[in-house]
Enzyme design. Structure first.
Site, PDB file in Angstrom:
ATOM      1  N   ASP A  20       0.976  -1.211   0.080  1.00  0.00           N
ATOM      2  CA  ASP A  20       0.124   0.004  -0.065  1.00  0.00           C
ATOM      3  C   ASP A  20       1.000   1.223  -0.063  1.00  0.00           C
ATOM      4  OD1 ASP A  20      -2.128  -1.683   0.141  1.00  0.00           O
ATOM      5  OD2 ASP A  20      -2.770  -1.168   2.341  1.00  0.00           O
ATOM      6  N   THR A  28      -0.653   4.651   1.405  1.00  0.00           N
ATOM      7  CA  THR A  28      -0.626   5.516   2.699  1.00  0.00           C
ATOM      8  C   THR A  28      -0.270   4.802   3.986  1.00  0.00           C
ATOM      9  OG1 THR A  28      -2.504   6.440   1.278  1.00  0.00           O
ATOM     10  CG2 THR A  28      -2.513   6.871   3.495  1.00  0.00           C
ATOM     11  N   ASP A  59      -4.638  -3.163   4.785  1.00  0.00           N
ATOM     12  CA  ASP A  59      -5.139  -2.428   6.276  1.00  0.00           C
ATOM     13  C   ASP A  59      -6.666  -2.600   6.442  1.00  0.00           C
ATOM     14  OD1 ASP A  59      -5.691  -0.575   4.544  1.00  0.00           O
ATOM     15  OD2 ASP A  59      -4.546   1.023   5.315  1.00  0.00           O
TER      16      ASP A  59
END
Length: 772
Positions: free
Chosen positions: A27, A29, A349
Site C-alpha cells: 500500500d 498510505t 489495512d
C-alpha cells in the site's frame, strides 16, 4: 526478537517464507508515507492557491459551504486533538484524510466542533459511507423548511464528473461544462498530482422543498448534478527511511510494487520519490480500469496469459479496488513466466484486503491503521505500519534459513567424524576410542549447545546482498557439502594419527590394547580432548556457509555464541582434569593441552584452504535436502470461497479417487465381456455414454474454475463511454468436487447393474457379477 523489529508474527512459517520473497505489493498510505495528511494546496473561488489562503480571501458564502460540508461529511470519530507534549504536532484521531480536511478548517480559523454541536450525528438524515469502488462519501441534511442538502467529497476526477455547476469567485453557482472540467484537470489536478498530492473534490447539491422526496436508496441518482465547492491537494510525505529500504529490497532481488487507490499521477510521483520507479526505466503504471481491460477477454474472464504480459513490468497500480489487488497477487503467484515460482508478500489495512492477504504467500497487516479483519487474514502484523519493518522481516526470514544451514553444516561434520571414528576404532582396536559418556558430551555439544549458538546469530545487512534462494533450493548447498567433507577429512586424519601414533608422538603408554577394567589412559584422553577442541573451532567455521573467508566477522555481536563456546571450553577442562573414571579421562599436562588446542585451531587454517578451492571445480559434489514435490490438488479445482483443505481431507479425496479407479477397472472388464457378446444383444448401450471416473477427471464439465467476482466500474458515469465488462452467464459448477465424484460412483454402479441384468443366469459372467 522480531517483535522488537515491529513484526508481530502470527504464523511462524511465514517468517521463513519471507526470506524467499521475490515480490512485495505494498500500500502507499501509511506504509510508504507517514500517514500524516495535510492540506497544502487548494482551488477555491476559481483560484489555485499554492498554499492555504487567508480566511479573508475566501467569500463568506463559499466559506459557509466549506465549513459545513467538511464538518458533517466526515466520520464524527475523526478529530484533531491537542499535542501530547508541548511544542509537538496536533494528534490526528480517526481517518487521516478527514483529519487533513478538519485541519484545513482550523487553518482557516474556523471550528468544526461548533458545527457538529449544532448538527449532532443523530440529526444526519442519510449517510452514504465511503467505499473503495465509488471513492466518495456523501451526507444528507434535512433543512427546517423541508428541503434537503447533500454534501459529497471524494477522488477529484470522479466527483468532478458528477458536478454540473461550480461556485464562482463571488460564491454564486455557475454552469460547469465538460470543457471546464478538462481545464481544471489539466491546470489544477494534474499539477497537484504530479507533486505527489492526493486531490479531493468537495461538492454539494440542494433538493428544493416543493419537489417529492427523492429515492434515497438510489445513490447514483442522488449523488449527481452536484455543485463543486473546492478541490484540495493533500500531502502525505514519504517516510524518510523508505527510499533506502526499497533500494535494499531491489538489491536483494525483490520487486516492490505499489498498489493504491490514489490518482495515477499522485501514485507515480510518490513511486518516483520512493525509488519504486526510476527515470528512464521501462516500467508500467496502470489504473485499475485499464488493468482490467488488459487482463480480461471478450467475455470478461481473466486470462493468465494476459496477466503474464503485464505483471513483470508493472510497478504502480493506481485507482485500484481490493479485487484488483487480489487479481494481481493471484496472477503473479500462478504465473509460469519464470522458472522459479514467485513468492509474493502483500500489505493491507482494510477489511476488503482480506482476500489478497490470504492469497499471498505472506500477508502483512497494519497494526495501527489495520482493521481486525485484515489482521485476522494476515501472517505478520507490522506494529508501526512502516515499510522498513517488511525489510526486517526479509532479513529475519533469510537469517532463519541460514541459521538452519549453519547448524546442519556443523552437525553433519561432527556426525561423519564421530560415526567413522567410533565404528573404525571399535573394529580395529576392539574398543571405541570415544567412550559412551564422552559421546554423550559430544552429542550435547553438537545438538543442544551448537543449535543455540549458531541459530541465534542476529540478521545482518549482508543477507540482503544476495538474491532469494527460491522455493526448491536445497538446504545443503555444494559449498556446504565441500565444507562438511573437507573438515571431516582433516578431523579424521588428526584423530586416526593420534589413535595409532599418539603414544609415540607424546611418548606415553598406548591405550589401544589396555585390559577391560584398566584405568583411563592419557592416550585416549588426548584423542577425546583433541576431537572436542576441533569441534569448538569448527563451530566458528560453521558460522559462514557461502565460502566467506572472515569467519570471525560479527562474532562478538552474538553474546550467546561467545558464551556457549567459552562455557563448553571451561566444562571440557573440568571433564578432562577432574572427570576421572566416570568420563574415562586422565589428567593432561600443559604441553598436551596446548597440542590439543593447536590441532583444534588447525581447523580454522584448514577452513581457509578449503575456501580457496572453487566449488565450481568440484562437479562430483551433490546438493542435498531438495524440497519434495508433493502431489497436490490443483488450485483451480478449489473454489475461491472454499476454506483451505487440510491434509486429512486431501488424503480422503485421493482415497476416493483410487476407489473409483478400481471400480472403473472392474466396470471396464465387464464392458469388454459385453462387447464380445454384442452380436447376441441388439440395442446395447454404447460404452462411451456411461459415466466413468475418467469423465470425472478429464471432461471440462467436471472442472471447477475459479469464480471471479464481478468488478464494478469505479465510476458509474463511465458507463456511457465504456461498455461494462460482461461476465460469463454460465454459473460455475459446485465447488464440492466430492459430490461430483460420488455422483459418478452412483452412475458407475447403475451401469454395472444394467450390465448385470443383461447376462444370463448361470453364465460365468453372471457369477462374476454376483460376486462383485
Amino acid at each position: 526478537k522480531m517483535m522488537k523489529d515491529n513484526n508481530l508474527v502470527r504464523h511462524l512459517d511465514a517468517c521463513e517464507t519471507m526470506g524467499n520473497a521475490t515480490a512485495i505489493c505494498s500500500d502507499k498510505t501509511g506504509t510508504l508515507t507517514m500517514n500524516r495528511m495535510t492540506v497544502v494546496q487548494a482551488y477555491i473561488n476559481e483560484k489555485h492557491y499554492k498554499k492555504i489562503p487567508e480566511p479573508e480571501a475566501i467569500p463568506e458564502k463559499i466559506m459557509a459551504y466549506l465549513v459545513t460540508g467538511i464538518s458533517v461529511n466526515c466520520a464524527y470519530t475523526s478529530k484533531i486533538l491537542p499535542p501530547e507534549k508541548e511544542g509537538g504536532l496536533p494528534r490526528h484521531v480517526g481517518n487521516k484524510t478527514e483529519c487533513a480536511l478538519l485541519g484545513l478548517l482550523l487553518d482557516l480559523k474556523r471550528d468544526y466542533q461548533d458545527v457538529r454541536n449544532e448538527i449532532p450525528e443523530e440529526d444526519l438524515y442519510k449517510v452514504y459511507t465511503f467505499n473503495s469502488v465509488r471513492k466518495s462519501m456523501s451526507t444528507v441534511l434535512k433543512n427546517s423548511d423541508g428541503s434537503f442538502r447533500i454534501f459529497s467529497k471524494g477522488a477529484s476526477e470522479i466527483v468532478l464528473k458528477k458536478c454540473f455547476k461550480i461556485l464562482s469567485a463571488n460564491g454564486e453557482p455557475k454552469v460547469f461544462r465538460p470543457r471546464d472540467r478538462d481545464d481544471i484537470v489539466k491546470t489544477v489536478i494534474e499539477p497537484m498530482a504530479s507533486e505527489g498530492l492526493r486531490t479531493i473534490c468537495l461538492a454539494f447539491r440542494d433538493f428544493p422543498a416543493g419537489e417529492p422526496e427523492p429515492e434515497w436508496d438510489n445513490e447514483n441518482d442522488i449523488v449527481t448534478g452536484l455543485t463543486c465547492i473546492a478541490v484540495v491537494g493533500i500531502e502525505d510525505p514519504v517516510r524518510p527511511e523508505v527510499p533506502d529500504a526499497i533500494k535494499k529490497c531491489q538489491r536483494a532481488g525483490i520487486t516492490v510494487r505499489m498498489v493504491t487507490g490514489d490518482n495515477i499521477n499522485t501514485a507515480r510521483a510518490i513511486a518516483l520519490k520512493c525509488g519504486i520507479l526510476n527515470p528512464g526505466e521501462d516500467f508500467l503504471c496502470l489504473e485499475g480500469k485499464d488493468f482490467n481491460r488488459r487482463i480480461r477477454n471478450e467475455k470478461g474472464e481473466i486470462e493468465q496469459e494476459r496477466i503474464d504480459k503485464i505483471w513483470p513490468k508493472l510497478r504502480v497500480l493506481a485507482r485500484s479496488s481490493p479485487t484488483d489487488k487480489h487479481t494481481l497477487v493471484k496472477g503473479i503467484i500462478d504465473s509460469t513466466v519464470f522458472e522459479q515460482r514467485q513468492v509474493v508478500a502483500v500489505t493491507g489495512d482494510g477489511t476488503n484486503d482480506g482476500p489478497a492477504l490470504k492469497k499471498a504467500d505472506v500477508g502483512f497487516a497494519m497494526g495501527i491503521a489495520g482493521t481486525d479483519v485484515a489482521k485476522e487474514a494476515s501472517d505478520i502484523i507490522l506494529t508501526d505500519d512502516n515499510f522498513t519493518s517488511i525489510v526486517k522481516a526479509v532479513m529475519w526470514g533469510r537469517n532463519v534459513y541460514d541459521s538452519i544451514s549453519k547448524f546442519l553444516q556443523f552437525q553433519l561434520t561432527v556426525n561423519v567424524v564421530a560415526v567413522i571414528v567410533a565404528f573404525t576404532g571399535a573394529c580395529i582396536t576392539q574398543d571405541s576410542p570415544l567412550k559412551a559418556v564422552q559421546m554423550l558430551w559430544v552429542n550435547l555439544i553438537m545438538d543442544t549447545l551448537a543449535s543455540l549458538a549458531l541459530a541465534t546469530e542476529p540478521p545482518t545487512e549482508a543477507l540482503l546482498l544476495r538474491k532469494p534462494y527460491g522455493r526448491n533450493k536445497p538446504l545443503i548447498s555444494r559449498t556446504m557439502m565441500k565444507n562438511i567433507l573437507g573438515h571431516a577429512f582433516y578431523q579424521l586424519v588428526v584423530v586416526f594419527t593420534l589413535l595409532f601414533a599418539g603414544e609415540r608422538i607424546f611418548d606415553i603408554d598406548s591405550g589401544r590394547n589396555a585390559p577391560l577394567h584398566a584405568p583411563p589412559s592419557e592416550h585416549y584422553t588426548i584423542v577425546f580432548n583433541t576431537f572436542v577442541m576441533m569441534q569448538l573451532f569448527n563451530e566458528i567455521n560453521a558460522r559462514k556457509i557461502h565460502g566467506e573467508r572472515n569467519v570471525f566477522e560479527g562474532i562478538f555481536n552474538n553474546a550467546i555464541f561467545c558464551t556457549i563456546v567459552l562455557g563448553t571450553f571451561v566444562v571440557q577442562i573440568i571433564i578432562v582434569q577432574f572427570g576421572g573414571k566416570p568420563f574415562s579421562c586422565s589428567e593432561l599436562s600443559i604441553e598436551q593441552w596446548l597440542w590439543s588446542i593447536f590441532l583444534g585451531m588447525g581447523t580454522l587454517l584448514w577452513g581457509q584452504l578449503i575456501s580457496t578451492i572453487p566449488t565450481s571445480r568440484l562437479k562430483f559434489l551433490k546438493e542435498a535436502g531438495h524440497g519434495t514435490q508433493k502431489e497436490e490438488i490443483p488450485e483451480e479445482e478449489l473454489a475461491e470461497d472454499v476454506e483451505e483443505i487440510d491434509h486429512a481431507e486431501r488424503e480422503l479425496r485421493r482415497g476416493q479417487i483410487l476407489w473409483f479407479r478400481g471400480l472403473n477397472r472392474i466396470q471396464t472388464q465387464i464392458r469388454v465381456v459385453n462387447a464380445f457378446r454384442s452380436s447376441l444383444y441388439e440395442g446395447l448401450e454404447k460404452p462411451e455414454t456411461r459415466s466413468s471416473i475418467h469423465n470425472f477427471m478429464t471432461h471440462p464439465e467436471f472442472r471447477i474454475e475459479d469464480s471471479e467476482p464481478h468488478i464494478p466500474l469505479i465510476d458509474d458515469t463511465d458507463a456511457e463511454d465504456d461498455a461494462p465488462t460482461k461476465r460469463n452467464s454460465n454459473p460455475p459448477p459446485s465447488p464440492n468436487k466430492n459430490n461430483n465424484a460420488v455422483d459418478s460412483g452412483i452412475h458407475l454402479t447403475t451401469d454395472m447393474n444394467k450390465s448385470a441384468t443383461s447376462s444370463s443366469p448361470g453364465s460365468p459372467l453372471h457369477s462374476l457379477e454376483t460376486s462383485l
